[in-house]
Design a protein around this motif. Sequence first.
Motif, mmCIF file in Angstrom:
data_model
loop_
_atom_site.group_PDB
_atom_site.id
_atom_site.type_symbol
_atom_site.label_atom_id
_atom_site.label_comp_id
_atom_site.label_asym_id
_atom_site.label_seq_id
_atom_site.Cartn_x
_atom_site.Cartn_y
_atom_site.Cartn_z
ATOM 1 N N PRO A 145 7.852 20.217 19.754
ATOM 2 C CA PRO A 145 8.534 18.948 20.016
ATOM 3 C C PRO A 145 7.559 17.920 20.595
ATOM 4 O O PRO A 145 6.699 18.268 21.403
ATOM 5 C CB PRO A 145 9.597 19.336 21.046
ATOM 6 C CG PRO A 145 9.789 20.802 20.888
ATOM 7 C CD PRO A 145 8.476 21.346 20.437
ATOM 8 N N VAL B 214 3.581 22.737 24.796
ATOM 9 C CA VAL B 214 3.864 24.162 24.642
ATOM 10 C C VAL B 214 2.563 24.943 24.837
ATOM 11 O O VAL B 214 1.596 24.736 24.107
ATOM 12 C CB VAL B 214 4.484 24.477 23.271
ATOM 13 C CG1 VAL B 214 4.836 25.948 23.172
ATOM 14 C CG2 VAL B 214 5.710 23.621 23.030
ATOM 15 N N PHE C 268 6.555 23.834 28.335
ATOM 16 C CA PHE C 268 7.163 25.118 27.989
ATOM 17 C C PHE C 268 6.054 26.151 27.910
ATOM 18 O O PHE C 268 5.165 26.062 27.069
ATOM 19 C CB PHE C 268 7.890 24.991 26.653
ATOM 20 C CG PHE C 268 8.549 26.272 26.189
ATOM 21 C CD1 PHE C 268 9.184 27.115 27.089
ATOM 22 C CD2 PHE C 268 8.555 26.618 24.851
ATOM 23 C CE1 PHE C 268 9.802 28.282 26.661
ATOM 24 C CE2 PHE C 268 9.173 27.789 24.414
ATOM 25 C CZ PHE C 268 9.793 28.615 25.324
ATOM 26 N N ARG D 53 4.933 29.917 27.196
ATOM 27 C CA ARG D 53 5.373 31.150 26.542
ATOM 28 C C ARG D 53 4.419 32.274 26.893
ATOM 29 O O ARG D 53 3.207 32.114 26.813
ATOM 30 C CB ARG D 53 5.397 30.974 25.016
ATOM 31 C CG ARG D 53 6.364 29.912 24.541
ATOM 32 C CD ARG D 53 6.221 29.661 23.058
ATOM 33 N NE ARG D 53 6.685 30.803 22.265
ATOM 34 C CZ ARG D 53 6.628 30.831 20.938
ATOM 35 N NH1 ARG D 53 6.133 29.809 20.262
ATOM 36 N NH2 ARG D 53 7.054 31.873 20.262
ATOM 37 N N LEU E 27 -0.619 31.086 16.146
ATOM 38 C CA LEU E 27 0.370 30.073 16.537
ATOM 39 C C LEU E 27 -0.289 28.707 16.719
ATOM 40 O O LEU E 27 0.276 27.679 16.349
ATOM 41 C CB LEU E 27 1.050 30.491 17.843
ATOM 42 C CG LEU E 27 2.117 31.571 17.730
ATOM 43 C CD1 LEU E 27 2.424 32.164 19.097
ATOM 44 C CD2 LEU E 27 3.389 31.017 17.128
ATOM 45 N N ASP F 227 2.351 25.758 16.251
ATOM 46 C CA ASP F 227 3.552 26.172 16.966
ATOM 47 C C ASP F 227 3.363 26.195 18.475
ATOM 48 O O ASP F 227 4.318 26.352 19.225
ATOM 49 C CB ASP F 227 4.026 27.547 16.478
ATOM 50 C CG ASP F 227 4.873 27.420 15.220
ATOM 51 O OD1 ASP F 227 5.436 26.331 15.014
ATOM 52 O OD2 ASP F 227 4.974 28.384 14.452
ATOM 53 N N GLY G 255 6.936 32.194 12.974
ATOM 54 C CA GLY G 255 5.795 32.903 13.548
ATOM 55 C C GLY G 255 6.202 33.869 14.643
ATOM 56 O O GLY G 255 7.383 34.203 14.779
ATOM 57 N N GLY H 208 7.281 35.390 18.160
ATOM 58 C CA GLY H 208 8.319 34.869 19.052
ATOM 59 C C GLY H 208 9.661 34.926 18.344
ATOM 60 O O GLY H 208 9.734 35.110 17.131
ATOM 61 N N GLN H 209 10.735 34.761 19.123
ATOM 62 C CA GLN H 209 12.068 34.890 18.537
ATOM 63 C C GLN H 209 12.551 33.609 17.881
ATOM 64 O O GLN H 209 13.453 33.637 17.041
ATOM 65 C CB GLN H 209 13.070 35.296 19.624
ATOM 66 C CG GLN H 209 12.902 36.741 20.063
ATOM 67 C CD GLN H 209 13.988 37.132 21.021
ATOM 68 O OE1 GLN H 209 14.121 36.533 22.079
ATOM 69 N NE2 GLN H 209 14.768 38.128 20.665
ATOM 70 N N LEU H 210 11.986 32.461 18.312
ATOM 71 C CA LEU H 210 12.418 31.164 17.798
ATOM 72 C C LEU H 210 11.226 30.207 17.850
ATOM 73 O O LEU H 210 10.256 30.464 18.538
ATOM 74 C CB LEU H 210 13.508 30.583 18.699
ATOM 75 C CG LEU H 210 14.919 31.178 18.663
ATOM 76 C CD1 LEU H 210 15.705 30.655 19.847
ATOM 77 C CD2 LEU H 210 15.633 30.829 17.377
ATOM 78 N N ASP H 211 11.331 29.071 17.152
ATOM 79 C CA ASP H 211 10.358 28.008 17.355
ATOM 80 C C ASP H 211 10.525 27.484 18.781
ATOM 81 O O ASP H 211 11.608 27.577 19.353
ATOM 82 C CB ASP H 211 10.607 26.870 16.364
ATOM 83 C CG ASP H 211 10.188 27.265 14.951
ATOM 84 O OD1 ASP H 211 9.586 28.337 14.808
ATOM 85 O OD2 ASP H 211 10.491 26.516 14.010
ATOM 86 N N ALA H 212 9.430 26.881 19.305
ATOM 87 C CA ALA H 212 9.442 26.463 20.711
ATOM 88 C C ALA H 212 10.638 25.564 21.045
ATOM 89 O O ALA H 212 11.291 25.750 22.065
ATOM 90 C CB ALA H 212 8.141 25.756 21.040
ATOM 91 N N GLY H 213 10.934 24.595 20.166
ATOM 92 C CA GLY H 213 12.034 23.672 20.429
ATOM 93 C C GLY H 213 13.372 24.399 20.561
ATOM 94 O O GLY H 213 14.137 24.168 21.498
ATOM 95 N N TYR H 214 13.616 25.323 19.645
ATOM 96 C CA TYR H 214 14.857 26.088 19.687
ATOM 97 C C TYR H 214 14.893 27.047 20.870
ATOM 98 O O TYR H 214 15.932 27.298 21.460
ATOM 99 C CB TYR H 214 15.037 26.890 18.391
ATOM 100 C CG TYR H 214 15.512 26.051 17.235
ATOM 101 C CD1 TYR H 214 16.653 25.264 17.344
ATOM 102 C CD2 TYR H 214 14.844 26.059 16.016
ATOM 103 C CE1 TYR H 214 17.102 24.502 16.289
ATOM 104 C CE2 TYR H 214 15.280 25.295 14.952
ATOM 105 C CZ TYR H 214 16.412 24.515 15.086
ATOM 106 O OH TYR H 214 16.858 23.767 14.041
ATOM 107 N N GLN H 215 13.707 27.589 21.197
ATOM 108 C CA GLN H 215 13.650 28.553 22.290
ATOM 109 C C GLN H 215 14.155 27.912 23.588
ATOM 110 O O GLN H 215 14.889 28.527 24.355
ATOM 111 C CB GLN H 215 12.202 29.023 22.477
ATOM 112 C CG GLN H 215 12.037 30.148 23.480
ATOM 113 C CD GLN H 215 12.464 31.489 22.915
ATOM 114 O OE1 GLN H 215 12.044 31.854 21.819
ATOM 115 N NE2 GLN H 215 13.292 32.211 23.636
ATOM 116 N N MET H 216 13.767 26.642 23.785
ATOM 117 C CA MET H 216 14.226 25.955 24.999
ATOM 118 C C MET H 216 15.720 25.658 24.922
ATOM 119 O O MET H 216 16.437 25.811 25.898
ATOM 120 C CB MET H 216 13.428 24.670 25.198
ATOM 121 C CG MET H 216 12.022 24.948 25.690
ATOM 122 S SD MET H 216 11.132 23.441 26.049
ATOM 123 C CE MET H 216 10.912 22.791 24.422
#
Lengths: 533, 350
Positions: A32, A37, A241, A243, A254, A259, B176, B178-186
């Motif tokens: 985003p 990130v 964010f 990770r 990534l 990503d 990729g 992870g369980q979700l893209d970063a935007g969705y993860q948040m």
Amino acid sequence: MSLDPTLRRVGAVAITALMLGTAPAALLAETPADTLVIADAIDDIVSLDPHEAFEFSGTDVINNVYNGLIELDPTKPGELLPGLAESWSVADDGVTYTFKMKSGITFASGNPVRAEDAAFSLRRIVKLNKNPAFIITQFGFTPENVDQMIKAEGDTLIVVTDKPYAPTFFYNCLTAQVGAIVDETTVMANEVNGDMGNEWLKQNSAGTGPFILRSYKPNESYVLDAREDYWGGAPALKRVFMRHIPEAATQRLLLEKGDIDVAREMSTVDIEGIAGNADLKVEEDVGGQIYYISMNQKVAPLNNPKVLEAMRWAIDYQGMAGTFLKGQQRVHQAFLPSGYLGALDDTPYSLDIEKAKALLAESGVGPINVSMTVRNVQERMDIAQSIQNTFGQAGITLELKVGDGKEVLQDYRARNHQITLQTWGPDYPDPQTNASTFALNQDNSDEAKLTGSLAWRNAYDPGPLNAMVDAAVQERDSAKRAAMYEEMQRIHRDTSAFVLMFQQTYQTAMRANVMGFDTGGSTDSAAYWQVTK
Amino acid sequence: MTEKSLTARGLRLLRQLTGLLLTLAITLLGLMVVTFTISRVVPIDPVLSIVGERATTAQYEAVRLDLGLDEPLWKQFGIYVGDVAQGDLGRSIRTKLPVADEIVRFFPATLELATLATLFGVIVGVPSGVLAATRPGTWVDQVVRVVGLMGYSMPVFWLGLMGLLLFYGVLDWVGGPGQLDAGYQMMLEFEVTRYTGMILIDTALAGEWAMFTNALSHIVLPAGVLGYTSMAYISRMTRSFMMNELGQEYITTARVKGMPERRVIWVHALKNVLVPLITVIALSYAYLLEGSVLTETIFAWPGLGSYITDALFAADMPAVLGGTLVVGSVFVALNMLSDVLYRLVDPRAK
């Protein structure tokens, strides 16, 4: 041949699932625009209470969520900037410090910052007495006396130390993350069983910093939200964010795909792998950790000054830093990491086998057979083997005793080693942190059990350095104080039981559009508020 | 049914149940002996990992006493068993949180992944095994065998990395790591209630379909990779069970009676193949629940596998042992379940 209907249905389901999955993936393969990130290994976080956090990932969060009274100037080592205090001074008695608080600053809760909050925070460090508390309690505060020694009067905080110290020593310690000022009202409203809000602050924040802690999931992620009304100006990005992705190859993939914006745990191989990718860049920075070998002074002939000097000339510092340590370590030959007040960046020692041989001959000691303990980690093994090789050329037979972390450390703390290969990281951004362990040993007897002192662990009596460390920590003039540490390090470098070899460097890989990412170098933690992308 | 036979049946059930529970208790106790022993022989000093390298001898001793490490070994084991029995797996050295709570948070992701993978393994593996068995020696059989052999012999982390490079890195077909893209993860963290902790179920319950499809795009590859290895195993076993079954006399009888071949295979033979197959599937499911450590690490999957790996690297022994104990218990439980299912399906076991 016809496919069985069951199989046909299965195939249809599988293909639908695959298509469903692939469509959105192509659309959202970037981060985003208003969010930074980052991928890092964050499973070292024990707590996000600023008065308890003492691990790299945790203090990174604290640095972005809280402010101290005084802050470090990232551009000038040893210089200080106002934080929540607009001015500070020390009285002629050398023990009474006065901090005048800035006005008009609010906590994330909306509560105004008062001198009482500062007093409460410093007392809280002492009363909670968690891991980093010693940084503050070393100035003579105890849970019993701290209410008298630290007081708020109007917009002024008054702190009295137990005896005179170098003011820069006290100020530098206040810039450590543990010196964060918390919102007394909010924290105490969440107190449980007299814990001064400790449990609550592990998952929440109550600071004045550019971000607030929005969520934290241990070993998984955290989210920081920017404060529009941050007193230092709103951060450029709305959100951070983090990770938890410890695997280097995964981080690289990534990052290449966009990503994530920043990858902090990439290996040298992966860093080399992305060279030439115009979408990515790598920024290099120093860390605080230092590599050294040290010789147990109870073991002859390791206590022979000529033998020690010969060893200093029998290590291939440049060779190692230029090959397998490239990007991870750089040559550094003094006990203060670059970036610290009084740090020495010159590197007088280099590999000189002839000189080492001559010194050994001068020492009059016969053939030398010694052992060195090493942890069974690749990087350390590589360094140990290089030293073994060059020592061998100079005429010192070095046997490597490889062990796991526990064995090597227990052996070291019990003074049972001969030579050991080790690393050391500073605890707070003042030279005293390393001086007091490398060059201070006030009782060299076995019974003293000063296991926290590296000098003691090596049965090394620093002699005149003991007094110099004590003097430097009380010197009121900052420039003089820096000069004292330089002098101390020169003596230590040439005569001590230690050979300082390398200082850690960080390589941070990021998307090319990320600007202003600061890891904090050797003295501070990461700063996210100036980042744009 | 008379009252007497009812009582007899009840007694038999009770006896079976007691036997089952006893086996369970003994197995779990054995498991605890193993984990306890590991915790005592690993080259990691539990005290040092708590107090840190800089601690003084006094601080070190205080924590050592606090952990009960001065007690005799048998007493320490007793304390350990007592704690575990109350659901107390100790506190993680890294986060200082109860290990049991952390496992509850990480296990659903593993469960979801392993379940999808097993479903994939069964849905593809069983029919392909049957197909291969009914056409031995043909190209179908050869393909199934070769594909199976590859899944069987290739290391799963290699498959995972290659899959990521190809389907995510080059083709962009799937999400990729992870369980979700970063935007969705948040968004997930702030807008979706985690009822089950399983991402597909939770996003579906919340009606967040965009997030659901994004999650699907992320899970499809790790589940596919794990499912592939499990499929390879299941299809090979199905093939051999089926071959064996098709040689039985009752099959010949059915064929002679003129029953359609499809019915002979998919109803009569498969019903009997199912009996041993249940054990095979349960074991492969259990294997996925414990064995996806590498896959989870590569795919940055926040499951039990990555939890245990991280803990191991950080010398967080309570977390490692707690995780091991849970995995072991799941293994035991699935074995029990397959035993029970076995009894239900197999007429001879009734």
